[in-house]
Design an enzyme around this catalytic site. Structure first.
Site, short mmCIF file in Angstrom:
data_model
loop_
_atom_site.label_atom_id
_atom_site.label_comp_id
_atom_site.label_asym_id
_atom_site.label_seq_id
_atom_site.Cartn_x
_atom_site.Cartn_y
_atom_site.Cartn_z
N ALA A 214 5.20 4.60 -3.52
CA ALA A 214 5.09 3.96 -4.84
C ALA A 214 3.96 4.62 -5.64
O ALA A 214 4.08 4.86 -6.84
CB ALA A 214 4.84 2.47 -4.68
N GLY B 298 0.81 -1.22 0.00
CA GLY B 298 0.00 0.00 0.00
C GLY B 298 0.84 1.26 0.00
O GLY B 298 0.33 2.34 0.33
N SER B 299 2.09 1.16 -0.39
CA SER B 299 3.04 2.28 -0.30
C SER B 299 2.53 3.59 -0.87
O SER B 299 2.17 3.67 -2.05
CB SER B 299 4.32 1.86 -1.03
OG SER B 299 5.16 2.99 -1.24
N ASN B 300 2.53 4.63 -0.03
CA ASN B 300 2.18 5.97 -0.52
C ASN B 300 3.26 6.47 -1.47
O ASN B 300 3.00 7.20 -2.42
CB ASN B 300 2.08 6.95 0.66
CG ASN B 300 0.97 6.59 1.62
OD1 ASN B 300 -0.08 6.13 1.20
ND2 ASN B 300 1.21 6.80 2.90
#
Ligand SMILES: *Cc1c(COP(=O)(O)O)cnc(C)c1O
Length: 353
Positions: free
Chosen positions: A86, A82-84
């Protein structure tokens, strides 16, 4: 023109403007009184940019400019599912006409994770998912070779969180921005600032900017990732590398030293693992939203705010001016109507009950 260019005249590296800065430095008197803080300000980096803000965009202004300068057609980066970071990278790389590729690793399934995965569909991010470090290493090698063959140019590789020295300049500049805001408001620099600390670029970039400005402000870097990613040695190394990059052509500026006494990594709010949130995180987020009118999430910002709350509760902040740095984007592309079946099948498990 950035504060950085004013401060370090020999600095000539290009930057692409993606942010609306300065972000507001908003005083929160009700919250300060309720918590027992002398004066409390919120640095609204949730509002750095549209369509997606938060802290990563300040880093991407430098990193993506460098990618363009190098003629890259593909940008590869890393993060948890869920990387902000990325997602922010995908959004702005795409805007600049580059192909985004994200190499993702597992994290606990949460609504924010599902939402960010679905947002990648709108950006056409090429998503790859790896269960462990060995697979990731192999996958990266293969992806780099593939994109180089396709593009006829090497891909631009950005480390997790954008915390390469060049990206961290975004937060060196942000500290100088804070300095200018305090000067304009006729107030001394804050005694202390609190920020979530994941890959360290934000906290350490701020520390370097404060050192350049000669500000005495203490940085409370609230660790929200495993110590392997956020530890003092890594902080020192990132600080030194970024300082050397920035001052490489400044012959008569002294090299700033890592502020051993005013940089504190706070370990007590991490809990059981990255992305695992507790009841206390939820309560802190709810309290902040009710009193400050901005939303926190439970992976990063609620944990950082809990550190501030705990220090206030012990009476440590009564006589201090404190800044809470809000790093979570207030804006994000909509996800309605996106179908998770269009994601790579290895990611479907995030959407199953
Ligand atoms: C990435 C992130 C952070 C941590 O920033 P680092 O520079 O990686 O330490 C903090 N808050 C939010 C909301 C983030 O997405």
């Amino acid at each position: 023109m950035t504060y950085l260019h004013e401060h370090v005249p020999a600095w000539t590296q290009p930057r692409i403007s993606l942010t609306h800065v300065p972000t507001p430095l908003q005083e929160a008197p009700t919250l300060a009184a309720d918590l027992g803080v002398g004066r409390l300000f919120i640095k609204r980096d949730d509002q750095t940019a549209q369509p997606y803000g938060g802290n990563k965009v300040r880093k991407l202004e430098w990193l993506l400019a460098d990618a363009q300068r190098q003629g890259a057609r593909t940008v590869i980066t890393f993060g948890a599912a869920g990387s902000n970071h990325a997602l922010a990278t995908a959004i702005y790389a795409r805007r600049l006409g580059m192909h985004p590729m994200a190499m993702l690793v597992p994290q606990p399934a949460e609504p924010v994770v599902r939402a960010n995965l679905l947002r990648h569909l709108g950006e056409g991010t090429e998503l790859h998912y790896f269960e462990n470090k060995m697979e990731l290493k192999e996958g990266l090698r293969a992806a780099m070779a593939r994109s180089e063959a396709r593009d006829g140019a090497a891909p631009y590789v950005i480390p997790a969180g954008g915390s390469a020295p060049l990206g961290m300049l975004g937060y060196v500049n942000a500290a100088l921005e804070l300095t200018a805001q305090c000067r304009a408001m006729n107030m001394p620099m804050p005694d202390r600032l609190y920020t979530a600390c994941g890959t360290m670029g934000t906290a350490v970039g701020l520390a370097l900017g404060l050192a350049l400005a000669g500000a005495p402000t203490c940085v409370e870097a609230v660790r929200v990732t495993e110590e392997e990613h956020a530890n003092r040695d890594r902080g020192r190394a990132l600080f030194d590398e970024t300082a050397r990059l920035l001052l490489a052509r400044e012959t008569d500026m002294p090299m700033p030293r890592f502020p051993e006494d005013t940089f504190t990594l706070r370990h007590d709010f991490f809990g059981d693992g990255y992305g695992i949130h507790t009841r206390a995180d939820e309560e802190a987020a709810g309290y902040f939203e009710a009193h400050a009118g901005a939303a926190l999430e439970c992976t990063y910002t609620a944990k950082a705010f809990r550190a501030l709350m705990a220090d206030a509760e012990r009476g440590h902040l009564r006589g201090e001016t404190v800044v809470f740095w809000d790093t979570y984007s207030a804006h994000a592309p909509a996800v309605e109507g996106a179908d998770f079946h269009r994601l790579p099948e290895v990611l479907w498990s995030y959407f199953r009950p």
